[in-house]
Design a protein around this motif. Structure first.
Motif, PDB file in Angstrom:
ATOM      1  N   ASN A 190      94.682 100.980 -33.990  1.00 44.70           N
ATOM      2  CA  ASN A 190      93.615 100.465 -33.120  1.00 44.70           C
ATOM      3  C   ASN A 190      92.222 100.869 -33.587  1.00 44.70           C
ATOM      4  N   GLY A 191      92.132 101.433 -34.786  1.00 40.30           N
ATOM      5  CA  GLY A 191      90.811 101.776 -35.324  1.00 40.30           C
ATOM      6  C   GLY A 191      90.207 100.568 -36.031  1.00 40.30           C
ATOM      7  N   VAL A 234      89.534 100.041 -39.247  1.00 40.92           N
ATOM      8  CA  VAL A 234      90.296  99.657 -40.438  1.00 40.92           C
ATOM      9  C   VAL A 234      91.742  99.352 -40.061  1.00 40.92           C
ATOM     10  N   MET A 236      98.011 115.049 -32.840  1.00 47.10           N
ATOM     11  CA  MET A 236      97.922 116.451 -32.418  1.00 47.10           C
ATOM     12  C   MET A 236      99.320 117.059 -32.310  1.00 47.10           C
ATOM     13  N   ALA A 265      95.508 105.120 -41.227  1.00 48.04           N
ATOM     14  CA  ALA A 265      94.108 104.749 -40.937  1.00 48.04           C
ATOM     15  C   ALA A 265      93.570 105.543 -39.759  1.00 48.04           C
ATOM     16  N   ALA A 322      92.042 108.803 -37.879  1.00 49.65           N
ATOM     17  CA  ALA A 322      91.217 109.959 -38.231  1.00 49.65           C
ATOM     18  C   ALA A 322      90.362 110.337 -37.042  1.00 49.65           C
ATOM     19  N   VAL A 380      93.742 116.644 -36.914  1.00 47.43           N
ATOM     20  CA  VAL A 380      93.966 115.210 -37.152  1.00 47.43           C
ATOM     21  C   VAL A 380      93.668 114.848 -38.615  1.00 47.43           C
ATOM     22  N   TYR A 389      92.938 107.294 -46.229  1.00 44.15           N
ATOM     23  CA  TYR A 389      91.506 107.066 -46.451  1.00 44.15           C
ATOM     24  C   TYR A 389      90.713 108.364 -46.295  1.00 44.15           C
ATOM     25  N   SER A 390      89.702 108.492 -47.148  1.00 46.93           N
ATOM     26  CA  SER A 390      88.781 109.606 -46.977  1.00 46.93           C
ATOM     27  C   SER A 390      87.351 109.068 -47.020  1.00 46.93           C
ATOM     28  N   THR A 391      86.402 109.934 -47.229  1.00 49.41           N
ATOM     29  CA  THR A 391      85.021 109.571 -46.916  1.00 49.41           C
ATOM     30  C   THR A 391      84.000 110.045 -47.949  1.00 49.41           C
ATOM     31  N   ASP A 392      82.873 109.334 -48.013  1.00 52.54           N
ATOM     32  CA  ASP A 392      81.739 109.765 -48.839  1.00 52.54           C
ATOM     33  C   ASP A 392      81.145 111.070 -48.304  1.00 52.54           C
ATOM     34  N   THR A 435      86.134 105.916 -48.814  1.00 57.06           N
ATOM     35  CA  THR A 435      85.267 104.795 -48.511  1.00 57.06           C
ATOM     36  C   THR A 435      84.009 105.281 -47.790  1.00 57.06           C
ATOM     37  N   TRP A 490      80.547 104.138 -44.826  1.00 55.67           N
ATOM     38  CA  TRP A 490      79.740 103.267 -43.966  1.00 55.67           C
ATOM     39  C   TRP A 490      80.540 102.051 -43.480  1.00 55.67           C
TER      40      TRP A 490
HETATM   41  N1  LIG Z   1      83.887 104.713 -40.012  1.00 54.50           N
HETATM   42  C1  LIG Z   1      83.308 105.030 -41.167  1.00 54.50           C
HETATM   43  O1  LIG Z   1      82.111 104.780 -41.367  1.00 54.50           O
HETATM   44  C2  LIG Z   1      84.106 105.689 -42.257  1.00 54.50           C
HETATM   45  C3  LIG Z   1      83.417 106.087 -43.423  1.00 54.50           C
HETATM   46  C4  LIG Z   1      84.153 106.688 -44.439  1.00 54.50           C
HETATM   47  C5  LIG Z   1      85.517 106.880 -44.300  1.00 54.50           C
HETATM   48  N2  LIG Z   1      86.151 106.495 -43.153  1.00 54.50           N
HETATM   49  C6  LIG Z   1      87.590 106.752 -43.056  1.00 54.50           C
HETATM   50  O2  LIG Z   1      88.252 105.505 -42.945  1.00 54.50           O
HETATM   51  C7  LIG Z   1      89.441 105.655 -42.152  1.00 54.50           C
HETATM   52  C8  LIG Z   1      89.426 104.635 -41.036  1.00 54.50           C
HETATM   53  O3  LIG Z   1      88.278 104.887 -40.220  1.00 54.50           O
HETATM   54  P1  LIG Z   1      87.796 103.895 -39.077  1.00 54.50           P
HETATM   55  O4  LIG Z   1      86.377 103.575 -39.343  1.00 54.50           O
HETATM   56  O5  LIG Z   1      88.782 102.802 -38.906  1.00 54.50           O
HETATM   57  O6  LIG Z   1      87.834 104.913 -37.858  1.00 54.50           O
HETATM   58  P2  LIG Z   1      88.049 104.621 -36.304  1.00 54.50           P
HETATM   59  O7  LIG Z   1      87.606 103.241 -35.976  1.00 54.50           O
HETATM   60  O8  LIG Z   1      87.443 105.764 -35.591  1.00 54.50           O
HETATM   61  O9  LIG Z   1      89.620 104.668 -36.174  1.00 54.50           O
HETATM   62  C9  LIG Z   1      90.341 105.871 -36.221  1.00 54.50           C
HETATM   63  C10 LIG Z   1      91.524 105.730 -35.311  1.00 54.50           C
HETATM   64  O10 LIG Z   1      92.219 106.982 -35.303  1.00 54.50           O
HETATM   65  C11 LIG Z   1      92.632 107.214 -33.985  1.00 54.50           C
HETATM   66  N3  LIG Z   1      92.882 108.605 -33.691  1.00 54.50           N
HETATM   67  C12 LIG Z   1      91.981 109.591 -33.442  1.00 54.50           C
HETATM   68  N4  LIG Z   1      92.607 110.726 -33.104  1.00 54.50           N
HETATM   69  C13 LIG Z   1      93.942 110.452 -33.134  1.00 54.50           C
HETATM   70  C14 LIG Z   1      95.109 111.193 -32.841  1.00 54.50           C
HETATM   71  N5  LIG Z   1      95.052 112.461 -32.419  1.00 54.50           N
HETATM   72  N6  LIG Z   1      96.304 110.596 -32.978  1.00 54.50           N
HETATM   73  C15 LIG Z   1      96.390 109.315 -33.353  1.00 54.50           C
HETATM   74  N7  LIG Z   1      95.324 108.539 -33.621  1.00 54.50           N
HETATM   75  C16 LIG Z   1      94.111 109.100 -33.508  1.00 54.50           C
HETATM   76  C17 LIG Z   1      91.491 106.689 -33.143  1.00 54.50           C
HETATM   77  O11 LIG Z   1      91.948 106.460 -31.817  1.00 54.50           O
HETATM   78  P3  LIG Z   1      90.867 106.400 -30.621  1.00 54.50           P
HETATM   79  O12 LIG Z   1      89.873 105.363 -30.990  1.00 54.50           O
HETATM   80  O13 LIG Z   1      91.697 106.021 -29.467  1.00 54.50           O
HETATM   81  O14 LIG Z   1      90.287 107.765 -30.562  1.00 54.50           O
HETATM   82  C18 LIG Z   1      91.134 105.415 -33.864  1.00 54.50           C
HETATM   83  O15 LIG Z   1      91.881 104.320 -33.394  1.00 54.50           O
HETATM   84  C19 LIG Z   1      89.430 107.102 -41.679  1.00 54.50           C
HETATM   85  O16 LIG Z   1      90.214 107.881 -42.541  1.00 54.50           O
HETATM   86  C20 LIG Z   1      87.973 107.528 -41.807  1.00 54.50           C
HETATM   87  O17 LIG Z   1      87.847 108.916 -41.983  1.00 54.50           O
HETATM   88  C21 LIG Z   1      85.482 105.888 -42.137  1.00 54.50           C
END
Ligand SMILES: NC(=O)c1ccc[n+]([C@@H]2O[C@H](COP(=O)([O-])OP(=O)(O)OC[C@H]3O[C@@H](n4cnc5c(N)ncnc54)[C@H](OP(=O)(O)O)[C@@H]3O)[C@@H](O)[C@H]2O)c1
Length: 302
Positions: A19-20, A22, A52, A72, A74, A91, A113-116, A162, A164
């Motif tokens: 549900n995130g 990505v 958790m 996906a 985080a 997490v 996935y990881s991050t800048d 990845t 932003w």
């Molecule tokens: N967003 C960015 O700009 C960015 C940049 C660089 C790298 N990344 C990486 O890209 C990947 C995808 O990121 P995204 O942007 O799709 O992030 P996101 O939209 O925040 O999605 C992360 C998902 O992980 C879920 N989550 C959080 N805590 C959890 C738990 N305890 N158990 C199970 N699920 C949990 C969240 O659920 P809830 O929404 O219900 O909390 C959310 O659905 C991640 O590895 C992130 O670190 C993201």
């Protein structure tokens, strides 16, 4: 060698974090590769999983017996992580190490996935995978620990760093700007942080293509597994990104560039965190489009 999936059987793909931003896109793009078990915190599309809980994670992997796992999920709340290190660490790092260990036993591949934000942004040129990480904030530290935990687990893994990320859903800069353009006549946006906007859809499409090639035996993870930078092409500041969104949407808000010092946030952020995608492009023969093109396509959809 990653076990080749037989042609008469669709592989089972366990997606965690469905549900995130990505994850939601992956649920759809991965459907062309296999049967997706889409797990998330609230169980919107399949089983619930709270990272958790180590036992729940082990049970999910045991029950679904995946041919590949795509993580996906985080803890992505960068500012909140500053005062909630324990949850972010659990997490972003511990759970990822556990996934790796459980999969290593079975020889099952994982994409993570990881991050800048593992970088401080002081290098002055795009970062390669060989550059030394030096995170400025808790989120970046925990994500770096996650990369290391996965590597140390011995799992067959691809880690895509990845940056932003934005898209049609979730909490992201594009949607925030669109909302603020409706509400504000004037908006101050940071102009001294440079990065590469990455469309969640494009990341999910490329992930599915790579996974297909891994599972069909075309790519050998024992040879090409590891860390890759994977972001939208090109670079821009937050201010420049906001301006591009403004122009594309025809909004009338006046944008004012400001330095980071005028935007108080609990977590420090890198000034220049552009990632060099060359290793990914040369290994997989795929190139992410320029961020402007992806932004236009995403806006078309919105
Ligand atoms: N967003 C960015 O700009 C960015 C940049 C660089 C790298 N990344 C990486 O890209 C990947 C995808 O990121 P995204 O942007 O799709 O992030 P996101 O939209 O925040 O999605 C992360 C998902 O992980 C879920 N989550 C959080 N805590 C959890 C738990 N305890 N158990 C199970 N699920 C949990 C969240 O659920 P809830 O929404 O219900 O909390 C959310 O659905 C991640 O590895 C992130 O670190 C993201």
């Amino acid at each position: 060698m990653t076990p080749k999936i037989q042609a008469d059987r669709r592989p089972t793909l366990l997606l965690i974090g469905a549900n995130g931003q990505v994850g939601w896109e992956l649920r759809r793009t991965l459907a062309s590769v296999g049967e997706v078990i889409a797990a998330s915190l609230e169980g919107e599309y399949g089983p619930t999983i709270d990272l958790m809980d180590p036992q729940a994670l082990a049970r999910l992997i045991e029950d679904s017996r995946p041919d590949a796992l795509i993580n996906a999920a985080a803890y992505t709340a960068v500012d909140k992580a500053e005062r909630d290190r324990a949850t972010a660490q659990r997490v972003n790092a511990e759970a990822v190490g556990e996934m790796g260990a459980l999969l290593a036993e079975r020889g099952t591949p994982i994409i993570h996935y990881s991050t800048d934000f593992v970088f401080s942004g002081t290098l002055g040129r795009p970062y390669t995978e060989d550059d030394q990480p030096d995170p400025l904030n808790v989120y970046g530290e925990t994500k770096l620990d996650g990369e290391r935990a996965l590597r140390d687990s011995g799992a067959r893994a691809l880690i895509f760093r990845t940056s932003w990320v934005y898209g049609a859903r979730g909490q992201n800069f594009l949607l925030t700007m669109r909302r603020l353009f409706q509400e504000r006549e004037e908006l101050r946006v940071v102009d001294d942080q440079i990065g590469s906007p990455t469309w969640s859809r494009m990341l999910a499409e490329v992930t599915a293509q790579v996974l297909y090639r891994v599972l069909s035996g075309d790519l050998d993870l024992d040879r090409i597994g590891g860390l890759y930078h994977l972001t939208g092409s090109g670079q821009i500041s937050w201010y420049g990104f906001a301006q591009a969104i403004l122009e594309a949407t025809g909004a009338r808000t006046r944008l004012i560039p400001i330095p980071s010092s005028e935007y108080q946030a609990p977590a420090r952020r890198p000034a220049f965190s552009v990632l060099d995608n060359t290793r990914f492009e040369e290994t997989f023969g795929l190139r992410m489009p320029d961020w402007r093109l992806s932004l236009a396509q995403c806006l078309e959809e919105l």
